[in-house]
Design a protein around this motif. Structure first.
Motif, PDB file in Angstrom:
ATOM      1  N   LEU A  91       0.823  -1.209   0.000  1.00 34.37           N
ATOM      2  CA  LEU A  91       0.000   0.000   0.000  1.00 34.37           C
ATOM      3  C   LEU A  91       0.858   1.261   0.000  1.00 34.37           C
ATOM      4  CD1 LEU A  91      -2.746  -1.110   2.539  1.00 34.37           C
ATOM      5  CD2 LEU A  91      -3.006  -0.834   0.066  1.00 34.37           C
ATOM      6  N   THR A  92       1.992   1.221   0.674  1.00 36.26           N
ATOM      7  CA  THR A  92       2.887   2.377   0.678  1.00 36.26           C
ATOM      8  C   THR A  92       3.435   2.643  -0.713  1.00 36.26           C
ATOM      9  OG1 THR A  92       3.509   2.001   2.990  1.00 36.26           O
ATOM     10  CG2 THR A  92       5.010   3.322   1.647  1.00 36.26           C
ATOM     11  N   VAL A  93       3.827   1.587  -1.411  1.00 39.58           N
ATOM     12  CA  VAL A  93       4.336   1.755  -2.786  1.00 39.58           C
ATOM     13  C   VAL A  93       3.254   2.340  -3.685  1.00 39.58           C
ATOM     14  CG1 VAL A  93       5.148   0.509  -4.826  1.00 39.58           C
ATOM     15  CG2 VAL A  93       6.073  -0.047  -2.566  1.00 39.58           C
ATOM     16  N   ILE A  94       2.040   1.808  -3.589  1.00 33.40           N
ATOM     17  CA  ILE A  94       0.937   2.318  -4.407  1.00 33.40           C
ATOM     18  C   ILE A  94       0.662   3.780  -4.084  1.00 33.40           C
ATOM     19  CG2 ILE A  94      -1.546   2.118  -4.872  1.00 33.40           C
ATOM     20  CD1 ILE A  94      -1.293  -0.881  -4.406  1.00 33.40           C
ATOM     21  N   ALA A  95       0.633   4.120  -2.789  1.00 28.24           N
ATOM     22  CA  ALA A  95       0.360   5.497  -2.388  1.00 28.24           C
ATOM     23  C   ALA A  95       1.444   6.450  -2.890  1.00 28.24           C
ATOM     24  CB  ALA A  95       0.239   5.578  -0.867  1.00 28.24           C
ATOM     25  N   LEU A  96       2.698   6.037  -2.803  1.00 30.58           N
ATOM     26  CA  LEU A  96       3.790   6.882  -3.291  1.00 30.58           C
ATOM     27  C   LEU A  96       3.681   7.104  -4.801  1.00 30.58           C
ATOM     28  CD1 LEU A  96       6.770   5.455  -1.208  1.00 30.58           C
ATOM     29  CD2 LEU A  96       5.641   7.665  -0.901  1.00 30.58           C
ATOM     30  N   LEU A  97       3.283   6.064  -5.524  1.00 26.17           N
ATOM     31  CA  LEU A  97       3.095   6.217  -6.970  1.00 26.17           C
ATOM     32  C   LEU A  97       1.946   7.158  -7.288  1.00 26.17           C
ATOM     33  CD1 LEU A  97       3.604   2.505  -8.150  1.00 26.17           C
ATOM     34  CD2 LEU A  97       5.192   4.433  -8.404  1.00 26.17           C
ATOM     35  N   LEU A  98       0.974   7.252  -6.366  1.00 25.51           N
ATOM     36  CA  LEU A  98      -0.163   8.153  -6.557  1.00 25.51           C
ATOM     37  C   LEU A  98       0.137   9.579  -6.098  1.00 25.51           C
ATOM     38  CD1 LEU A  98      -3.051   5.786  -5.385  1.00 25.51           C
ATOM     39  CD2 LEU A  98      -2.605   6.531  -7.730  1.00 25.51           C
ATOM     40  N   GLY A  99       1.335   9.792  -5.572  1.00 26.84           N
ATOM     41  CA  GLY A  99       1.720  11.140  -5.167  1.00 26.84           C
ATOM     42  C   GLY A  99       1.648  11.410  -3.684  1.00 26.84           C
ATOM     43  N   TRP A 100       1.600  10.362  -2.862  1.00 28.82           N
ATOM     44  CA  TRP A 100       1.502  10.549  -1.412  1.00 28.82           C
ATOM     45  C   TRP A 100       2.775  11.177  -0.876  1.00 28.82           C
ATOM     46  CZ3 TRP A 100       2.690   6.362   2.658  1.00 28.82           C
ATOM     47  CH2 TRP A 100       2.304   6.806   3.933  1.00 28.82           C
ATOM     48  N   SER A 101       2.623  12.114   0.065  1.00 28.90           N
ATOM     49  CA  SER A 101       3.754  12.776   0.713  1.00 28.90           C
ATOM     50  C   SER A 101       3.642  12.570   2.219  1.00 28.90           C
ATOM     51  CB  SER A 101       3.779  14.273   0.381  1.00 28.90           C
ATOM     52  OG  SER A 101       3.875  14.490  -1.013  1.00 28.90           O
ATOM     53  N   PRO A 102       4.160  11.482   2.759  1.00 32.97           N
ATOM     54  CA  PRO A 102       4.004  11.203   4.198  1.00 32.97           C
ATOM     55  C   PRO A 102       4.807  12.175   5.047  1.00 32.97           C
ATOM     56  CG  PRO A 102       5.464   9.598   3.171  1.00 32.97           C
ATOM     57  CD  PRO A 102       4.898  10.422   2.054  1.00 32.97           C
ATOM     58  N   GLN A 103       4.274  12.459   6.232  1.00 34.57           N
ATOM     59  CA  GLN A 103       4.925  13.331   7.204  1.00 34.57           C
ATOM     60  C   GLN A 103       5.152  12.528   8.488  1.00 34.57           C
ATOM     61  OE1 GLN A 103       5.597  16.476   6.069  1.00 34.57           O
ATOM     62  NE2 GLN A 103       4.546  15.928   4.167  1.00 34.57           N
ATOM     63  N   GLY A 104       5.600  13.194   9.530  1.00 36.06           N
ATOM     64  CA  GLY A 104       5.676  12.575  10.849  1.00 36.06           C
ATOM     65  C   GLY A 104       6.812  11.589  11.013  1.00 36.06           C
ATOM     66  N   GLY A 105       6.889  11.030  12.230  1.00 40.47           N
ATOM     67  CA  GLY A 105       7.971  10.109  12.564  1.00 40.47           C
ATOM     68  C   GLY A 105       7.556   8.655  12.501  1.00 40.47           C
ATOM     69  N   PRO A 106       8.471   7.775  12.129  1.00 45.81           N
ATOM     70  CA  PRO A 106       8.138   6.344  11.994  1.00 45.81           C
ATOM     71  C   PRO A 106       7.819   5.678  13.323  1.00 45.81           C
ATOM     72  CG  PRO A 106      10.503   6.706  11.692  1.00 45.81           C
ATOM     73  CD  PRO A 106       9.865   8.056  11.720  1.00 45.81           C
ATOM     74  N   PHE A 107       8.390   6.167  14.435  1.00 42.70           N
ATOM     75  CA  PHE A 107       8.108   5.529  15.727  1.00 42.70           C
ATOM     76  C   PHE A 107       6.633   5.651  16.083  1.00 42.70           C
ATOM     77  CE2 PHE A 107       7.468   6.025  20.317  1.00 42.70           C
ATOM     78  CZ  PHE A 107       7.885   4.769  20.750  1.00 42.70           C
ATOM     79  N   SER A 108       6.057   6.829  15.893  1.00 39.44           N
ATOM     80  CA  SER A 108       4.643   7.027  16.203  1.00 39.44           C
ATOM     81  C   SER A 108       3.777   6.126  15.344  1.00 39.44           C
ATOM     82  CB  SER A 108       4.257   8.492  15.993  1.00 39.44           C
ATOM     83  OG  SER A 108       4.991   9.345  16.850  1.00 39.44           O
ATOM     84  N   VAL A 109       4.113   6.024  14.053  1.00 37.32           N
ATOM     85  CA  VAL A 109       3.347   5.174  13.143  1.00 37.32           C
ATOM     86  C   VAL A 109       3.437   3.713  13.576  1.00 37.32           C
ATOM     87  CG1 VAL A 109       3.174   4.347  10.760  1.00 37.32           C
ATOM     88  CG2 VAL A 109       3.631   6.765  11.209  1.00 37.32           C
ATOM     89  N   LEU A 110       4.648   3.272  13.906  1.00 36.22           N
ATOM     90  CA  LEU A 110       4.844   1.875  14.310  1.00 36.22           C
ATOM     91  C   LEU A 110       4.071   1.558  15.586  1.00 36.22           C
ATOM     92  CD1 LEU A 110       6.279  -0.835  13.933  1.00 36.22           C
ATOM     93  CD2 LEU A 110       8.219   0.096  15.235  1.00 36.22           C
ATOM     94  N   LEU A 111       4.112   2.458  16.560  1.00 36.26           N
ATOM     95  CA  LEU A 111       3.409   2.216  17.819  1.00 36.26           C
ATOM     96  C   LEU A 111       1.900   2.130  17.590  1.00 36.26           C
ATOM     97  CD1 LEU A 111       3.430   1.861  20.855  1.00 36.26           C
ATOM     98  CD2 LEU A 111       3.476   4.358  21.096  1.00 36.26           C
TER      99      LEU A 111
END
Length: 255
Positions: A130-150
């Motif tokens: 899903l991350t690969v698909i979103a990036l191909l669609l122009g997604w620009s993620p923000q924030g830190g990976p620790f918060s996402v992982l938790l």
């Protein structure tokens, strides 16, 4: 050839090896199940592509993919940890698989650990895709990976507990119907593709307490708005984790 070369060594394998072997088996069975793949991989990916490309739902200011991706990631976690696991475990219970595994050298908590590891492996594959698909669609993620992982871990634990609770208390056919119904209801009312501010205030106050709303909202705060750890959403997921796992441990029936 010395004596005793082929002397059998009775006894169970080491516990970590048994859990790892069962986790590999659970993952293989999950990935070979076409219906589960449709639910856990195909549907979230199609939703992400469709709602990002077609202006069906008003997602507010900004690129729709930035709003949709966190919600679809939350949906992927729910589809695997809750819906998929509830259905699979429910039918394993009906056909006596759990009863037989419960009589094996692998302890019951080890079996549940193996199932959880299988869920985590599947989720990693989902999130990468899903991350690969979103990036191909122009997604620009923000924030830190620790918060996402938790948030993802808390969401997995919460949904896994609820899925095991359903599978261990209802009949298999009832689990199948209920799990799919909950999936559809939370898809619409969990802030996945429809913003929660589109609902009346009284309804939203209830929806905000759902695990899918907390997970999608928390991921959105971090990945779309670059916020720090959303502790309120994390607390909601933690409460659902304790309630779900506690109830599953108390009421789960192996037969």
């Amino acid at each position: 050839m010395s004596a005793g070369t082929y002397t059998p060594r009775p006894g169970a394998a080491p516990l970590p090896r048994m859990i790892a072997a069962q986790a590999v088996l659970e993952t293989r069975m999950l990935l070979r199940n076409g219906e589960q793949l449709l639910l856990t991989v195909v549907i979230p990916a199609l939703l992400l592509v469709l709602f990002s490309a077609v202006d069906v739902v008003d997602t507010g200011a900004g690129d729709p993919v930035d709003f949709l991706t966190p919600g679809v990631l939350a949906l992927a976690v729910m589809s695997t940890a809750f819906t998929g696991q509830a259905i699979a475990t429910g039918f394993e219970r009906r056909y006596g698989v759990l009863k037989r595994l419960g009589a094996s050298p692998l302890p019951r908590w080890g079996l549940m650990t193996a199932k959880t590891l299988s869920v985590l492996v599947t989720e990693v594959l989902q999130i990468v895709l899903l991350t690969v698909i979103a990036l191909l669609l122009g997604w620009s993620p923000q924030g830190g990976p620790f918060s996402v992982l938790l948030l993802l871990v808390l969401g997995t634990v919460a949904f896994s507990g609820l899925g095991l609770l359903m599978a261990g208390t209802l009949k298999a056919e009832a689990t199948l119907a209920a799990a799919n119904l909950v999936f559809l209801l939370l898809l619409v009312g969990g802030g996945v593709v429809v913003p929660l501010d589109r609902f009346p205030d009284a309804v939203r106050s209830v929806l905000d307490l759902l695990p899918i709303s907390a997970l999608s909202g928390g991921l959105r705060d971090v990945l779309q708005h670059g916020a720090a750890m959303p502790w309120g959403d994390a607390a909601v997921l933690a409460v659902w984790s304790v309630l779900g796992l506690g109830a599953a441990a108390r009421f789960f029936r192996w037969e």
